[in-house]
Design a protein around this motif. Structure first.
Motif, PDB file in Angstrom:
ATOM      1  N   VAL A 164       0.890  -1.168   0.000  1.00  0.00           N
ATOM      2  CA  VAL A 164       0.000   0.000   0.000  1.00  0.00           C
ATOM      3  C   VAL A 164       0.920   1.208   0.000  1.00  0.00           C
ATOM      4  O   VAL A 164       1.706   1.391   0.940  1.00  0.00           O
ATOM      5  CB  VAL A 164      -0.917   0.002   1.237  1.00  0.00           C
ATOM      6  CG1 VAL A 164      -1.861   1.196   1.192  1.00  0.00           C
ATOM      7  CG2 VAL A 164      -1.703  -1.300   1.322  1.00  0.00           C
ATOM      8  N   HIS A 165       0.850   2.010  -1.046  1.00  0.00           N
ATOM      9  CA  HIS A 165       1.940   2.944  -1.328  1.00  0.00           C
ATOM     10  C   HIS A 165       1.482   4.374  -1.644  1.00  0.00           C
ATOM     11  O   HIS A 165       0.519   4.573  -2.369  1.00  0.00           O
ATOM     12  CB  HIS A 165       2.729   2.378  -2.536  1.00  0.00           C
ATOM     13  CG  HIS A 165       3.723   3.323  -3.105  1.00  0.00           C
ATOM     14  ND1 HIS A 165       3.627   3.817  -4.379  1.00  0.00           N
ATOM     15  CD2 HIS A 165       4.832   3.891  -2.561  1.00  0.00           C
ATOM     16  CE1 HIS A 165       4.641   4.641  -4.607  1.00  0.00           C
ATOM     17  NE2 HIS A 165       5.383   4.697  -3.527  1.00  0.00           N
ATOM     18  N   ILE A 166       2.194   5.332  -1.079  1.00  0.00           N
ATOM     19  CA  ILE A 166       1.995   6.748  -1.433  1.00  0.00           C
ATOM     20  C   ILE A 166       3.221   7.207  -2.208  1.00  0.00           C
ATOM     21  O   ILE A 166       4.346   7.037  -1.744  1.00  0.00           O
ATOM     22  CB  ILE A 166       1.916   7.631  -0.167  1.00  0.00           C
ATOM     23  CG1 ILE A 166       0.786   7.185   0.737  1.00  0.00           C
ATOM     24  CG2 ILE A 166       1.752   9.098  -0.550  1.00  0.00           C
ATOM     25  CD1 ILE A 166       0.713   7.990   2.021  1.00  0.00           C
ATOM     26  N   PRO A 204       6.711   7.943   1.501  1.00  0.00           N
ATOM     27  CA  PRO A 204       7.871   8.818   1.324  1.00  0.00           C
ATOM     28  C   PRO A 204       8.225   9.562   2.615  1.00  0.00           C
ATOM     29  O   PRO A 204       9.293  10.164   2.716  1.00  0.00           O
ATOM     30  CB  PRO A 204       7.405   9.810   0.261  1.00  0.00           C
ATOM     31  CG  PRO A 204       5.918   9.867   0.406  1.00  0.00           C
ATOM     32  CD  PRO A 204       5.504   8.491   0.855  1.00  0.00           C
ATOM     33  N   LEU A 205       7.335   9.536   3.593  1.00  0.00           N
ATOM     34  CA  LEU A 205       7.566  10.268   4.840  1.00  0.00           C
ATOM     35  C   LEU A 205       8.438   9.441   5.780  1.00  0.00           C
ATOM     36  O   LEU A 205       8.683   8.274   5.546  1.00  0.00           O
ATOM     37  CB  LEU A 205       6.223  10.559   5.521  1.00  0.00           C
ATOM     38  CG  LEU A 205       5.220  11.341   4.684  1.00  0.00           C
ATOM     39  CD1 LEU A 205       3.877  11.409   5.382  1.00  0.00           C
ATOM     40  CD2 LEU A 205       5.759  12.733   4.401  1.00  0.00           C
ATOM     41  N   ASP A 206       8.861  10.069   6.874  1.00  0.00           N
ATOM     42  CA  ASP A 206       9.688   9.297   7.804  1.00  0.00           C
ATOM     43  C   ASP A 206       8.861   8.616   8.893  1.00  0.00           C
ATOM     44  O   ASP A 206       9.385   8.096   9.863  1.00  0.00           O
ATOM     45  CB  ASP A 206      10.827  10.144   8.386  1.00  0.00           C
ATOM     46  CG  ASP A 206      10.321  11.412   9.048  1.00  0.00           C
ATOM     47  OD1 ASP A 206       9.091  11.530   9.260  1.00  0.00           O
ATOM     48  OD2 ASP A 206      11.146  12.297   9.355  1.00  0.00           O
ATOM     49  N   GLY A 207       7.541   8.632   8.736  1.00  0.00           N
ATOM     50  CA  GLY A 207       6.665   7.933   9.686  1.00  0.00           C
ATOM     51  C   GLY A 207       5.304   7.741   9.039  1.00  0.00           C
ATOM     52  O   GLY A 207       5.106   8.057   7.865  1.00  0.00           O
ATOM     53  N   THR A 244       8.302  -5.233  -9.258  1.00  0.00           N
ATOM     54  CA  THR A 244       8.839  -4.631  -8.035  1.00  0.00           C
ATOM     55  C   THR A 244       8.591  -3.125  -8.071  1.00  0.00           C
ATOM     56  O   THR A 244       8.443  -2.530  -9.141  1.00  0.00           O
ATOM     57  CB  THR A 244      10.364  -4.842  -7.893  1.00  0.00           C
ATOM     58  OG1 THR A 244      11.011  -4.316  -9.061  1.00  0.00           O
ATOM     59  CG2 THR A 244      10.722  -6.307  -7.715  1.00  0.00           C
ATOM     60  N   LEU A 245       8.558  -2.550  -6.874  1.00  0.00           N
ATOM     61  CA  LEU A 245       8.456  -1.108  -6.716  1.00  0.00           C
ATOM     62  C   LEU A 245       9.849  -0.646  -6.284  1.00  0.00           C
ATOM     63  O   LEU A 245      10.370  -1.108  -5.276  1.00  0.00           O
ATOM     64  CB  LEU A 245       7.423  -0.803  -5.627  1.00  0.00           C
ATOM     65  CG  LEU A 245       7.085   0.669  -5.357  1.00  0.00           C
ATOM     66  CD1 LEU A 245       6.339   1.258  -6.547  1.00  0.00           C
ATOM     67  CD2 LEU A 245       6.209   0.775  -4.102  1.00  0.00           C
ATOM     68  N   ASN A 246      10.443   0.262  -7.079  1.00  0.00           N
ATOM     69  CA  ASN A 246      11.843   0.602  -6.861  1.00  0.00           C
ATOM     70  C   ASN A 246      12.019   2.029  -6.370  1.00  0.00           C
ATOM     71  O   ASN A 246      11.348   2.937  -6.844  1.00  0.00           O
ATOM     72  CB  ASN A 246      12.618   0.444  -8.173  1.00  0.00           C
ATOM     73  CG  ASN A 246      12.513  -0.962  -8.739  1.00  0.00           C
ATOM     74  OD1 ASN A 246      12.162  -1.895  -8.014  1.00  0.00           O
ATOM     75  ND2 ASN A 246      12.799  -1.105 -10.017  1.00  0.00           N
ATOM     76  N   SER A 247      12.975   2.193  -5.450  1.00  0.00           N
ATOM     77  CA  SER A 247      13.236   3.541  -4.939  1.00  0.00           C
ATOM     78  C   SER A 247      14.606   4.016  -5.411  1.00  0.00           C
ATOM     79  O   SER A 247      15.444   3.218  -5.838  1.00  0.00           O
ATOM     80  CB  SER A 247      13.203   3.542  -3.410  1.00  0.00           C
ATOM     81  OG  SER A 247      14.300   2.799  -2.918  1.00  0.00           O
ATOM     82  N   VAL A 259      -1.091  -1.392  -4.423  1.00  0.00           N
ATOM     83  CA  VAL A 259      -2.157  -0.393  -4.325  1.00  0.00           C
ATOM     84  C   VAL A 259      -1.458   0.934  -4.099  1.00  0.00           C
ATOM     85  O   VAL A 259      -0.940   1.200  -3.018  1.00  0.00           O
ATOM     86  CB  VAL A 259      -3.103  -0.706  -3.156  1.00  0.00           C
ATOM     87  CG1 VAL A 259      -4.196   0.348  -3.062  1.00  0.00           C
ATOM     88  CG2 VAL A 259      -3.710  -2.094  -3.318  1.00  0.00           C
ATOM     89  N   THR A 260      -1.378   1.748  -5.142  1.00  0.00           N
ATOM     90  CA  THR A 260      -0.569   2.952  -5.044  1.00  0.00           C
ATOM     91  C   THR A 260      -1.424   4.204  -5.139  1.00  0.00           C
ATOM     92  O   THR A 260      -2.502   4.188  -5.737  1.00  0.00           O
ATOM     93  CB  THR A 260       0.516   2.970  -6.143  1.00  0.00           C
ATOM     94  OG1 THR A 260       1.362   4.111  -5.944  1.00  0.00           O
ATOM     95  CG2 THR A 260      -0.077   3.044  -7.539  1.00  0.00           C
ATOM     96  N   VAL A 261      -0.967   5.253  -4.502  1.00  0.00           N
ATOM     97  CA  VAL A 261      -1.588   6.554  -4.704  1.00  0.00           C
ATOM     98  C   VAL A 261      -0.602   7.377  -5.522  1.00  0.00           C
ATOM     99  O   VAL A 261       0.422   7.822  -5.004  1.00  0.00           O
ATOM    100  CB  VAL A 261      -1.902   7.268  -3.376  1.00  0.00           C
ATOM    101  CG1 VAL A 261      -2.565   8.615  -3.654  1.00  0.00           C
ATOM    102  CG2 VAL A 261      -2.795   6.398  -2.512  1.00  0.00           C
TER     103      VAL A 261
END
Ligand SMILES: Cc1cc2nc3c(=O)[nH]c(=O)nc-3n(C[C@H](O)[C@H](O)[C@H](O)COP(=O)(O)OP(=O)(O)OC[C@H]3O[C@@H](n4cnc5c(N)ncnc54)[C@H](O)[C@@H]3O)c2cc1C
Lengths: 426, 105
Positions: A164-166, A204-207, A244-247, A259-261
């Protein structure tokens, strides 16, 4: 009625044009028609006649709300005396006080309110809209179409890795992805396959949330529900081959269901008119919503760059303070009200519970009892069944009170009564 | 507001150590701060990002985001991750004497 006719005294009528008949545009049409004299014409323009109850999108993938139930006619929500035009806006020409429509027609204004919201842009992430994954194993639920397709994928899902991704802040309703994770936990548990599903919340946030106190409470809740968390994830791409989801920092998270936003951006016409920032949000004074660049343009709702949540509840608080300000502005008087960034939102936590967050530009989310007699007291930031019911009641309130521009029994400015700043309880 | 003193430098910081007054920044201070975040030597590539951050924020009033570094500054995000390993935007903001960019709400 286009307001081009003289009103009998030689000067023409005052023309207000509102771009967008969503949450904010509809509320404004109702409140401003009541507030402005009959020598004002009000025109509201939207590209279609389907007003969608967006908070309901969250429940569609879990089969809890039928897509059809979430749509009503925009026209039916716009009051008499307001000219609704179903057209697409192509551009605003602020130097000429002119709105250009996609079909080439032009609409003049004296005052303009931009209420064109924001939308998810999946094409902004490399690989995401590739046929091999898009709406096969990678979905978004920020559109009704996406939420509906995700519902079918969820019901066919038999186990595996769920992300579950932002992508990037800001997004509208910033807690919706968290709520999705909680509801997914619930959903798979009820289907008795939770042990076969690995849920990871990727941000993407730190929490878990943007405000530190809420972040630690919500983070604890994720842990309780055995939902993993990946923080500081600056997404680079989706690899449709490997799934894959890559950073950018080299993480590659495999998924069976993503499930991405996607990044949320302001309307294309805002960008094309040169009125937006990098993400197409219009820079405004955060207390008055007046466009920095043009005195006769205001921006209400998600379209503005104000540093608070993009939410229907926020749009409502904005509209409440806006009406008197607008009346003052057109008379060239100083604006009496200042918007404080007040946001509150129910956070659906699954298992029939929800929490309520309440904050503004300066204050961390509060705990305490929410002073809203219609719902009875609700604990802010606390988990409770009553908050869950409040979340569900919001749909009724949305159509029957908010859209008609009725006042809610909730103060626009944040009241500190009965509330304790979070972190300071006992 | 806490005050920090390192070597001959004195400056105000917030509770995460970010400078609260951009005018208390200097290139010399920047070199000292760089060591604190594990960057021993600031190369011309590092300086280019820091200059962009300072110029852009002087005009806009806010710290540029990663997206803005890419779209307006023309920097390659992968390279930024190599230059400032881990959390590039936070490190760049820290070294530029600017607030951490608001992740927004
Ligand atoms: C999944 C999800 C869950 C949410 N949950 C909540 C919640 O629990 N509580 C809450 O308060 N908020 C919630 N929200 C947020 C809320 O729905 C929005 O913040 C709110 O609708 C914003 O109102 P708006 O008027 O600014 O924009 P919108 O309601 O999106 O309206 C913008 C309008 O502009 C029109 N438009 C855009 N471009 C053009 C063009 N070129 N020409 C003509 N018309 C155009 C669009 O058609 C649209 O009707 C949620 C949102 C989502 C997606």
């Amino acid at each position: 009625m286009t307001g081009q006719y003289p009103n009998g005294y030689g000067h023409s009528m005052n023309k207000l044009v509102i771009l967008g008949a969503g949450t904010a545009g509809t509320m404004l049409s109702n409140t401003l028609r009541r507030a402005l004299d009959s020598d004002w014409s009000i025109t509201v323009i939207d590209q279609d006649d389907n007003h969608q109850y967006q908070p309901g999108f969250l429940f569609v993938p879990f089969g809890k709300m039928a897509p059809k139930r979430l749509i009503r006619s925009r026209r039916g929500l716009i009051p008499d005396g307001v000219d609704f035009r179903q057209r697409a806006v192509a551009k605003v020409h602020p130097q000429r006080n002119l709105v250009e429509l996609a079909d080439g027609d032009e609409v003049e204004y004296d005052w303009l309110i931009i209420a064109s919201g924001c939308t998810p842009r999946p094409e902004g992430m490399p690989g995401l809209t590739d046929d091999r994954v898009w709406q096969e194993s990678a979905f978004d639920f920020y559109t009704l179409d996406g939420a509906t397709k995700l519902r079918d994928a969820m019901s066919a899902f038999e186990g595996g890795r769920v992300l579950v991704h932002i992508s990037e802040m800001p997004i509208k309703c910033p807690v919706a992805p968290l709520e999705f994770a909680f509801l997914a936990d619930d959903y798979f548990r009820k289907r008795r396959i939770r042990h076969k599903v690995d849920i990871t919340y990727v941000t993407p946030l730190d929490g878990a949330f943007t405000k530190p106190v809420a972040s630690s409470k919500l983070g604890g809740l994720l842990e309780d529900r055995s939902i993993r968390v990946q923080t500081d994830f600056a997404v680079e791409s989706v690899d449709p081959e490997q799934r894959t989801l890559n950073s950018y920092d080299g993480r590659a998270l495999p998924f069976d269901l993503l499930v991405t936003v996607p990044v949320n951006m302001g309307a294309q016409f805002v960008i094309d008119s040169g009125l937006g920032d990098d993400l197409g949000y219009v820079p405004v004074d955060k207390h008055t919503l007046r466009a920095d660049a043009h005195d006769n343009i205001f921006v209400v709702g998600d379209a503005a760059n104000v540093p608070t949540s993009k939410a229907g509840a926020v749009a409502h608080f904005e509209v409440e303070m806006f009406t008197d300000n607008f009346l003052a502005a057109v008379q060239g008087k100083p604006l009496p009200n200042r918007f404080d960034g007040h946001a509150n939102c129910f956070v659906e936590a699954g298992r029939g519970q929800a929490l309520l967050l309440d904050f503004n530009y300066d204050t961390e989310p509060l705990t305490g009892v929410f002073p809203a007699p219609v719902f009875g007291p609700m604990k802010l930031l606390g988990l409770s069944r009553i908050n869950h019911l409040g979340k569900l009641a919001f749909e009724h309130i949305y159509w029957n009170m908010l859209m008609k521009g009725r006042r809610l029994p909730v103060p626009t400015e944040m009241s500190m009564r009965g509330k304790v700043p979070a972190g300071e309880e006992n | 507001m806490p005050t920090n003193t390192i070597d001959q430098f004195t400056f105000e910081v917030n509770d995460e150590g970010f400078l609260t007054d951009r005018n208390q920044w200097s290139k010399e201070l920047c070199e000292v701060l760089a060591e604190l975040v594990g960057i021993e030597h600031l190369t011309p590539e590092h300086w280019a990002t820091i200059e962009f951050m300072r110029d852009d924020s002087a005009k806009s009033g806010v710290t540029p985001t990663l997206r803005r570094m890419q779209t307006v500054g023309g920097f390659d995000v992968r390279e930024l991750y190599q230059l400032f390993p881990g959390k590039p935007v936070k490190k760049m903001a820290y070294l530029s004497g600017l607030p951490k960019p608001v992740g927004c709400v």
